[in-house]
Scaffold this active site. Structure first.
Site, short mmCIF file in Angstrom:
data_model
loop_
_atom_site.label_atom_id
_atom_site.label_comp_id
_atom_site.label_asym_id
_atom_site.label_seq_id
_atom_site.Cartn_x
_atom_site.Cartn_y
_atom_site.Cartn_z
N ASP A 118 -5.39 -34.38 7.26
CA ASP A 118 -5.05 -32.96 7.12
C ASP A 118 -5.90 -32.08 8.03
O ASP A 118 -7.04 -32.41 8.36
CB ASP A 118 -5.31 -32.49 5.68
CG ASP A 118 -4.22 -32.90 4.72
OD1 ASP A 118 -3.34 -33.69 5.11
OD2 ASP A 118 -4.26 -32.44 3.56
N HIS A 171 0.91 -28.73 7.85
CA HIS A 171 0.01 -28.38 6.73
C HIS A 171 -0.03 -26.86 6.57
O HIS A 171 -1.00 -26.32 6.07
CB HIS A 171 -1.38 -28.95 6.99
CG HIS A 171 -2.29 -28.96 5.81
ND1 HIS A 171 -1.86 -29.24 4.53
CD2 HIS A 171 -3.63 -28.72 5.71
CE1 HIS A 171 -2.90 -29.19 3.71
NE2 HIS A 171 -3.97 -28.86 4.40
N HIS A 202 -3.11 -22.25 6.15
CA HIS A 202 -3.66 -22.86 4.94
C HIS A 202 -3.64 -21.90 3.74
O HIS A 202 -4.50 -21.95 2.86
CB HIS A 202 -5.09 -23.36 5.17
CG HIS A 202 -5.47 -24.50 4.28
ND1 HIS A 202 -6.17 -24.32 3.10
CD2 HIS A 202 -5.25 -25.83 4.39
CE1 HIS A 202 -6.36 -25.50 2.52
NE2 HIS A 202 -5.82 -26.44 3.28
N HIS A 260 -9.52 -35.90 6.34
CA HIS A 260 -9.41 -34.67 7.12
C HIS A 260 -9.80 -34.89 8.57
O HIS A 260 -10.78 -35.60 8.85
CB HIS A 260 -10.29 -33.57 6.51
CG HIS A 260 -9.77 -33.05 5.21
ND1 HIS A 260 -10.05 -33.69 4.00
CD2 HIS A 260 -8.99 -31.99 4.91
CE1 HIS A 260 -9.45 -33.02 3.02
NE2 HIS A 260 -8.80 -31.99 3.54
#
Length: 278
Positions: free
Chosen positions: A81, A132, A136, A226
């Site tokens: 991510d 994603h 965010h 990540h």
């Protein structure tokens, strides 16, 4: 949604070990459900596992297999991510050396727009490039127009760079609800959650990250890590890329084959609006 609190009942009779164990299991199950609902914005969300998706597709699905058929092989998906980042090149080098394809859920603002060549490389080397969101933002906190904007902008940017519009999105913090699902369906996107997390946002200890992944790894699992270089003072992320070679080597030793998320679902094709979770 209303949650009933767990209440202990007093009794003058001693409780058996079995009864105590049953109460403990019930409490843990309730806590797990509460956590799931919290992660999805206190909304009960129906999810589909990879095996359920494959079974539903039967022998007529159009999904493309990777190097193996996950109906028969012990598959697991490695996902990252919040990239691309300055560390993405090193991560891609590792994956290329190990001959592993991953799924990258990319952020738009300060990521796709800052490292377009890295996005192009991800696609060229056979990785699944997914969204994603743009910035965010927690999708369940937004109205319909805000949700559409967060989903549209990274999809447009990825398509412009790779020639292929993404079909997968990972909602920030895994938070989704009926409104998010409906808009994802409208935009041709399936949501992808996870089953394995190393909580690498909270530690720089590569050995700990590795052990957490190995402890949770199961067939059809989706690993969340990540691809992010932390801001100054951040407690995590620095240990993730160094942990990746050891994670790959040990899981392969245990008989796992790494696949992308679409390959994990094949012969099913990801269904827009569906939420996939092992």
């Amino acid at each position: 949604m209303h949650f009933s609190s767990l209440r202990g009942r007093s009794s003058s009779r001693p409780q058996s070990a079995a009864a105590t164990a049953r109460r403990t299991a019930t409490a843990l199950s309730a806590a797990a459900v509460a956590l799931t609902l919290t992660l999805t914005g206190c909304t009960r969300v129906d999810t589909t596992s990879p095996s359920e998706a494959r079974d539903a597709a039967g022998s007529h699905g159009a999904g493309k297999f990777g190097s193996v058929d996950c109906r028969k092989a012990k598959c697991i998906a490695l996902t990252f991510d919040a990239g691309p980042s300055p560390d993405s090149g090193r991560l891609l080098d590792i994956l290329k050396e190990k001959k592993v394809h991953a799924t990258f859920f990319l952020l738009g603002k300060k990521h796709i727009e800052r490292y377009p060549e890295t996005v192009e490389r991800m696609a060229a080397e056979g990785h699944e490039v997914a969204s994603h969101t743009w910035d965010h933002k927690i999708l369940t906190d937004l109205g319909p127009d805000g949700i559409r904007e967060e989903l549209r902008r990274p999809a447009d940017a990825i398509e412009r760079l790779t020639g292929r519009r993404p079909t997968l999105v990972r909602p920030p913090q895994g938070r989704t609800n009926d409104t998010v699902q409906g808009i994802a369906r409208e935009m041709g996107l399936s949501e992808v959650l996870w089953s394995v997390t190393a909580k690498d946002f909270a530690t720089n200890d590569s050995a700990l990250i590795t052990q957490r992944v190995l402890d949770q790894a199961r067939r059809d699992g989706i690993i969340l890590l990540h691809d992010l270089v932390p801001a100054a003072g951040s407690p995590g992320y620095r240990g993730t890329v160094p942990a990746v070679p050891g994670i790959i080597d040990e899981l392969e030793r245990r008989g796992f084959t790494f696949v992308t998320v679409p390959q994990l679902l094949a012969p099913a094709v990801p269904v827009p609006g569906a939420v996939y979770r092992p």
